[in-house]
Design an enzyme around this catalytic site. Structure first.
Site, PDB file in Angstrom:
ATOM      1  N   GLY A  73      -0.606  -5.280   1.086  1.00 53.94           N
ATOM      2  CA  GLY A  73      -1.895  -5.187   0.420  1.00 53.94           C
ATOM      3  C   GLY A  73      -1.927  -5.882  -0.928  1.00 53.94           C
ATOM      4  N   GLU A 124      -2.633  -9.419  -0.131  1.00 47.96           N
ATOM      5  CA  GLU A 124      -4.029  -9.464   0.306  1.00 47.96           C
ATOM      6  C   GLU A 124      -4.976  -9.378  -0.887  1.00 47.96           C
ATOM      7  OE1 GLU A 124      -4.415  -7.628   4.656  1.00 47.96           O
ATOM      8  OE2 GLU A 124      -3.337  -6.277   3.298  1.00 47.96           O
ATOM      9  N   GLU A 156       3.799  -6.165   7.271  1.00 47.75           N
ATOM     10  CA  GLU A 156       3.208  -5.063   8.029  1.00 47.75           C
ATOM     11  C   GLU A 156       3.797  -4.867   9.416  1.00 47.75           C
ATOM     12  OE1 GLU A 156       0.100  -5.962   4.891  1.00 47.75           O
ATOM     13  OE2 GLU A 156       1.557  -7.075   6.070  1.00 47.75           O
ATOM     14  N   ALA A 210       0.844  -1.193   0.000  1.00 51.97           N
ATOM     15  CA  ALA A 210       0.000   0.000   0.000  1.00 51.97           C
ATOM     16  C   ALA A 210       0.881   1.245   0.000  1.00 51.97           C
ATOM     17  CB  ALA A 210      -0.906  -0.002   1.228  1.00 51.97           C
TER      18      ALA A 210
END
Length: 258
Positions: free
Chosen positions: A110, A113, A133, A64
């Site tokens: 992300g 994900e 993360e 991200a």
């Protein structure tokens, strides 16, 4: 759209995240564009499924855009995750049309994900996958803790998330995190091969299978009951009549999604 390129060919929607200079990192605009595109996938009768990939040879999605949320409060952080779940990641997972992630390089944070929200994952042999993360003082917030555990089991999910280590495409295949590993040159072709085969099947049955399989992972739903109900409903479709009749007549079925 400024962040995503799309093309439709042979009933396949090609979705390419077009931020190669940022390793296709997900920012607010990209997520909004993805949401809009996936919603159109639900309703566009000319499209039977989608392939999601990243632009360039280096990355699927390398995470991200951290600069967008580095100063967020607790409430803003929770809203960021909630919005992502509802408008993008859950929307992809619950799509009645199959969505395949073509992982061409880094799929981190992300990005992984996003890939895990897709129904299948095909990786190029140079791909690296991980959820880093905790190195930012965070945990995955777009469903990563849940979907990774579903795919690889608790122990390996804990190892990957707590160490923040990346794994190779081959290790990801061994773990069941990706379905197939190919060369970069063959990546899209492999996705097309699988999706084209799915598009030759009965669309309503495909959608029902996706929905019922997803129900297995919802504690508030009875997957066996959902299967029985979905199985019965399909007896009322024209595709069921066509499928059984074509089988008896020893010919190829012509499904219409009705």
């Amino acid at each position: 759209m400024n962040t995503i390129k799309t093309e439709v060919k042979n009933r396949i929607l090609y979705i390419t995240i077009d931020r190669a200079t940022k390793l296709n990192a997900l920012n607010k605009e990209t997520l909004a564009d993805l949401s809009s595109i996936v919603k159109s996938l639900y309703t566009d009768e000319s499209v039977g499924g989608a392939i999601i990939t990243g632009d360039g040879p280096k990355a699927f999605v390398a995470g991200a855009d951290i600069s967008e949320f580095s100063s967020f409060s607790i409430e803003q952080g929770q809203q960021l995750a909630a919005n992502g779940h509802e408008s993008v990641f859950d929307l992809i997972e619950n799509s009645p049309k199959p969505v395949i992630a073509a992982i061409n390089g880094f799929a981190l944070g992300g990005g992984l994900e996003l890939a895990m929200a897709c129904h299948l994952r095909i990786a190029s042999d140079n791909a690296k996958l991980g959820l880093p993360e905790v190195t930012l003082g965070l945990i995955p917030g777009y469903g990563g803790t849940q979907r990774l555990t579903q795919l690889v089991g608790k122990a390996k999910a804990l190892e990957m998330i707590l160490t923040a280590d990346m794994i190779t495409a081959d290790e990801a295949k061994t773990l069941g995190l990706v379905n197939h590993v190919t060369t970069q040159d063959e990546l899209i072709a492999k996705c097309e091969e699988l999706l084209t085969k799915m598009l030759s099947r009965a669309p309503l049955a495909i959608g029902a299978a996706i929905s019922v399989i997803n129900d297995f992972y919802h504690k508030d739903k009875n997957g066996f009951k959902a299967e029985i109900e979905a199985f019965g409903k399909l007896f009322g479709t024209e595709d069921f009549k066509e499928g059984t009749q074509s089988f008896l007549e020893k010919r190829k079925a012509n499904f219409t999604g009705k």
